[in-house]
Design an enzyme around this catalytic site. Structure first.
Site, PDB file in Angstrom:
ATOM      1  N   HIS A  73       9.117  29.810  41.293  1.00  0.00           N
ATOM      2  CA  HIS A  73       9.095  29.905  39.824  1.00  0.00           C
ATOM      3  C   HIS A  73       8.089  30.979  39.415  1.00  0.00           C
ATOM      4  O   HIS A  73       7.056  31.152  40.052  1.00  0.00           O
ATOM      5  CB  HIS A  73       8.672  28.562  39.199  1.00  0.00           C
ATOM      6  CG  HIS A  73       9.052  28.453  37.766  1.00  0.00           C
ATOM      7  ND1 HIS A  73       8.269  28.945  36.753  1.00  0.00           N
ATOM      8  CD2 HIS A  73      10.150  27.938  37.184  1.00  0.00           C
ATOM      9  CE1 HIS A  73       8.863  28.707  35.594  1.00  0.00           C
ATOM     10  NE2 HIS A  73      10.007  28.112  35.816  1.00  0.00           N
ATOM     11  N   ASP A 104      15.869  23.185  38.844  1.00  0.00           N
ATOM     12  CA  ASP A 104      17.270  23.274  39.291  1.00  0.00           C
ATOM     13  C   ASP A 104      17.527  22.623  40.634  1.00  0.00           C
ATOM     14  O   ASP A 104      18.690  22.474  41.021  1.00  0.00           O
ATOM     15  CB  ASP A 104      17.679  24.760  39.354  1.00  0.00           C
ATOM     16  CG  ASP A 104      17.683  25.382  37.971  1.00  0.00           C
ATOM     17  OD1 ASP A 104      17.024  26.404  37.774  1.00  0.00           O
ATOM     18  OD2 ASP A 104      18.318  24.793  37.069  1.00  0.00           O
TER      19      ASP A 104
HETATM   20  C1  SDX Z   1      14.696  28.659  36.002  1.00  0.00           C
HETATM   21  O1  SDX Z   1      11.106  31.069  33.636  1.00  0.00           O
HETATM   22  C2  SDX Z   1      11.470  29.857  33.494  1.00  0.00           C
HETATM   23  O2  SDX Z   1      10.795  29.040  32.905  1.00  0.00           O
HETATM   24  C3  SDX Z   1      12.842  29.524  34.074  1.00  0.00           C
HETATM   25  C4  SDX Z   1      13.243  28.056  34.054  1.00  0.00           C
HETATM   26  C5  SDX Z   1      13.445  27.550  32.646  1.00  0.00           C
HETATM   27  O3  SDX Z   1      13.327  26.338  32.445  1.00  0.00           O
HETATM   28  O4  SDX Z   1      13.821  28.380  31.777  1.00  0.00           O
HETATM   29  O5  SDX Z   1      12.237  27.268  34.691  1.00  0.00           O
HETATM   30  C6  SDX Z   1      14.573  27.835  34.762  1.00  0.00           C
HETATM   31  O6  SDX Z   1      15.238  29.732  35.937  1.00  0.00           O
HETATM   32  C7  SDX Z   1      14.073  28.162  37.279  1.00  0.00           C
HETATM   33  C8  SDX Z   1      14.232  29.176  38.447  1.00  0.00           C
HETATM   34  C9  SDX Z   1      15.645  29.023  39.023  1.00  0.00           C
HETATM   35  N1  SDX Z   1      15.893  30.097  40.011  1.00  0.00           N
HETATM   36  C10 SDX Z   1      15.956  29.808  41.321  1.00  0.00           C
HETATM   37  O7  SDX Z   1      15.737  28.697  41.814  1.00  0.00           O
HETATM   38  C11 SDX Z   1      16.346  31.014  42.172  1.00  0.00           C
HETATM   39  C12 SDX Z   1      15.451  31.077  43.415  1.00  0.00           C
HETATM   40  N2  SDX Z   1      14.086  31.425  42.960  1.00  0.00           N
HETATM   41  C13 SDX Z   1      13.718  32.798  43.032  1.00  0.00           C
HETATM   42  O8  SDX Z   1      14.697  33.760  42.933  1.00  0.00           O
HETATM   43  C14 SDX Z   1      12.370  33.102  42.373  1.00  0.00           C
HETATM   44  O9  SDX Z   1      11.487  32.135  42.789  1.00  0.00           O
HETATM   45  C15 SDX Z   1      12.310  33.257  40.866  1.00  0.00           C
HETATM   46  C16 SDX Z   1      13.241  34.308  40.397  1.00  0.00           C
HETATM   47  C17 SDX Z   1      12.598  31.954  40.195  1.00  0.00           C
HETATM   48  C18 SDX Z   1      10.894  33.670  40.510  1.00  0.00           C
HETATM   49  O10 SDX Z   1      10.591  34.794  41.243  1.00  0.00           O
HETATM   50  P1  SDX Z   1       9.460  35.859  40.761  1.00  0.00           P
HETATM   51  O11 SDX Z   1       8.436  35.177  39.938  1.00  0.00           O
HETATM   52  O12 SDX Z   1      10.136  37.058  40.187  1.00  0.00           O
HETATM   53  O13 SDX Z   1       8.753  36.205  42.087  1.00  0.00           O
HETATM   54  P2  SDX Z   1       9.301  37.209  43.183  1.00  0.00           P
HETATM   55  O14 SDX Z   1      10.791  37.260  43.162  1.00  0.00           O
HETATM   56  O15 SDX Z   1       8.552  38.483  43.047  1.00  0.00           O
HETATM   57  O16 SDX Z   1       8.877  36.447  44.531  1.00  0.00           O
HETATM   58  C19 SDX Z   1       7.503  36.475  44.951  1.00  0.00           C
HETATM   59  C20 SDX Z   1       7.577  36.280  46.456  1.00  0.00           C
HETATM   60  C21 SDX Z   1       8.508  37.284  47.143  1.00  0.00           C
HETATM   61  O17 SDX Z   1       8.050  37.449  48.470  1.00  0.00           O
HETATM   62  P3  SDX Z   1       7.098  38.767  48.797  1.00  0.00           P
HETATM   63  O18 SDX Z   1       8.019  39.989  48.668  1.00  0.00           O
HETATM   64  O19 SDX Z   1       5.975  38.751  47.807  1.00  0.00           O
HETATM   65  O20 SDX Z   1       6.651  38.525  50.244  1.00  0.00           O
HETATM   66  O21 SDX Z   1       8.115  34.980  46.762  1.00  0.00           O
HETATM   67  C22 SDX Z   1       9.349  35.142  47.448  1.00  0.00           C
HETATM   68  C23 SDX Z   1       9.820  36.546  47.209  1.00  0.00           C
HETATM   69  O22 SDX Z   1      10.641  36.982  48.279  1.00  0.00           O
HETATM   70  N3  SDX Z   1      10.273  34.145  46.881  1.00  0.00           N
HETATM   71  C24 SDX Z   1      11.164  33.460  47.590  1.00  0.00           C
HETATM   72  C25 SDX Z   1      11.791  32.613  46.670  1.00  0.00           C
HETATM   73  N4  SDX Z   1      11.276  32.805  45.445  1.00  0.00           N
HETATM   74  C26 SDX Z   1      10.346  33.773  45.573  1.00  0.00           C
HETATM   75  N5  SDX Z   1      11.484  33.480  48.895  1.00  0.00           N
HETATM   76  C27 SDX Z   1      12.472  32.638  49.298  1.00  0.00           C
HETATM   77  N6  SDX Z   1      13.117  31.778  48.458  1.00  0.00           N
HETATM   78  C28 SDX Z   1      12.808  31.739  47.139  1.00  0.00           C
HETATM   79  N7  SDX Z   1      13.437  30.908  46.322  1.00  0.00           N
END
Ligand code: SDX
Length: 431
Positions: free
Chosen positions: A307, A364
């Site tokens: 998140h 989710d």
């Molecule tokens: C919702 O914003 C909100 O409030 C949203 C929400 C709401 O109520 O409105 O809460 C609802 O959208 C919840 C999120 C649902 N999405 C998912 O579950 C999809 C999977 N999650 C990711 O794609 C991710 O965690 C995000 C998009 C939710 C958040 O990512 P960020 O903040 O943009 O962070 P990032 O993508 O830059 O990741 C930081 C690091 C990276 O690794 P590094 O390159 O730094 O080594 O964490 C890793 C990412 O690769 N990472 C993950 C991961 N999420 C982040 N690695 C594996 N699996 C994951 N799910």
């Protein structure tokens, strides 16, 4: 309290910018005069470090896993409130009195029908059209079917539009489901509550009447309460941005629905189930998926994990997990996907990669299990999120329209393209 300032030194000159302090002590540097004073702008892809507004609606603490709507902890609202009452709270700022709640419920009932001509609109979509695409189109179309009435004051117009949206969104969602299956459309009933009406419109049929189960209605209320608002998430930011152009509320909400559709945002609840089904088809071993999620060369991410704000367990996920068990127990059903989800969580939360990246289950991760138990089809999971988020979008839109500091949202950029060059007539261009 004395005003604090942040100092910025650029080309040897010191600039000072006021520090804003929020109710819970969070702090921000007010850079609204930065470009005028320094000629520079900030650069913050994805706005991870940028506050777009001051808001009184929802407070989140991502480190402590706190979520409050208008000051009320999500745990208390999930325990004691209903979705309609929470919607009233978000939009009006206070919990309603009994009289206010009854009045609001009557208005929602009065506006629950959909213009009969809209049915042709639904019927013209291909049967396999994704319900989120249908919903965003139909919400945008509401302005055409319910044009502004000049005699109404702006406030009256907004109040009617808000009630119309809140009430009709669930009717339209159920209608698109029935029509997509070639089934008879079921109309809303005056004697049913908001959530019970939705379930009845979805699952009732003349040959198989739907039996309202209060425990399932309660579960749906909690599901929607947990989704009702979440400060400046992607789809809310879209509603505020589109709304800043002073477009009508239907169009701004339609933009929010489109943003929510994305698998990184609200579309994740559908993607989680698809991921769990894939694990189940692969024999239930979660480790290969954990390894793929950690592999930088693999675009796969653990859906329902991570998140932008929560760097600890999403408080909504904890409540949603409890609802999973409650609903499955009531239905005397076992969902193997819940076992897989629990195993996935257990392994991931012990893995250094997830610990180091502060990756925990988000709202989710378990929500799809609840929706499966309620009988909601997979391609409607994000529609369910949208119905829940609607009062949040509306309250955030209203707050932005009433904000004395309101401005048209128009971010700047840093240009990195080619410098100026002369136009080349086509016969002089090299093939
Ligand atoms: C919702 O914003 C909100 O409030 C949203 C929400 C709401 O109520 O409105 O809460 C609802 O959208 C919840 C999120 C649902 N999405 C998912 O579950 C999809 C999977 N999650 C990711 O794609 C991710 O965690 C995000 C998009 C939710 C958040 O990512 P960020 O903040 O943009 O962070 P990032 O993508 O830059 O990741 C930081 C690091 C990276 O690794 P590094 O390159 O730094 O080594 O964490 C890793 C990412 O690769 N990472 C993950 C991961 N999420 C982040 N690695 C594996 N699996 C994951 N799910």
């Amino acid at each position: 309290m004395t005003q604090e300032y942040a100092k910025l030194i650029i080309d040897g000159k010191t600039y000072e910018f006021p520090i804003i302090v929020g109710t819970e002590g969070e702090r921000a540097i007010d850079i609204s005069t930065l470009r005028k004073e320094t000629g520079l702008i900030t650069f913050d892809p994805g706005y991870a470090n940028t506050g777009s507004c001051k808001s009184s609606i929802t407070f989140m603490d991502g480190e402590k896993g706190i979520l409050r709507y208008r000051g009320y902890p999500i745990e208390q609202l999930a325990e004691h409130s209903t979705f309609v009452e929470t919607a009233y709270l978000l939009i009006n700022g206070e919990l309603p009195t009994r009289k206010q709640l009854n009045r609001f419920s009557v208005l929602l009932n009065d506006h629950s029908m959909v213009h009969e001509d809209m049915r042709h609109f639904f019927q013209s979509f291909p049967r396999r059209a994704h319900p989120m695409g249908i919903l965003s189109s139909m919400v945008n179309a509401l302005r055409a079917f319910y044009p502004e009435i000049p005699e109404r004051s702006e406030e009256e117009e907004i109040n009617v539009t808000v009630t119309r949206l809140l009430s009709k969104v669930r009717t339209m969602a159920a209608m698109s489901y029935k029509i997509s299956r070639g089934h008879m459309v079921v109309y809303p009933r005056h004697d049913l509550s908001y959530a019970a009406n939705f379930l009845n419109m979805m699952f009732h049929s003349p040959v198989r009447p739907y039996v309202i189960d209060d425990d399932l209605v309660d579960a749906l209320n909690v599901f929607w309460i947990l989704h009702a608002d979440h400060e400046q998430n992607c789809s809310t930011a879209a509603v505020r941005l589109v709304g800043s152009a002073r477009v009508n509320l239907y169009a701004a909400i339609s933009a929010g629905i489109c943003a929510l559709w994305g698998p990184l945002h609200g579309g994740a609840n559908q993607a989680v189930i698809e991921m769990l089904l894939q694990i189940q088809e692969n024999g239930g071993d979660v480790r290969p998926f954990i390894e793929r999620a950690k592999d930088k060369n693999d675009p796969f991410r653990l859906m329902g994990f991570g998140h932008r704000v929560y760097k600890t367990y999403d408080p909504r996920a904890k409540i949603m997990q409890k609802i999973c068990y409650k609903v499955l127990k009531k239905l005397k059903r076992h969902d193997p996907l819940l076992d897989i989800a629990r195993k996935l969580e257990e392994v991931a939360l012990k893995d250094p990669y997830f610990i180091d990246h502060n990756l925990y289950p988000n709202v989710d991760f378990y929500s799809g299990i609840v929706l499966r138990a309620l009988g909601i089809p997979l391609n409607m999971f994000t529609v369910m999120f949208a119905i829940g988020r609607l009062p949040g979008w509306i309250s955030q839109w209203k707050e932005s329209m009433e904000d004395p500091q309101w401005k048209l949202h128009r971010p700047r950029q840093i240009y990195i393209g080619v410098g100026e060059r002369e136009y080349i007539p086509i016969d002089k261009r090299e093939e």
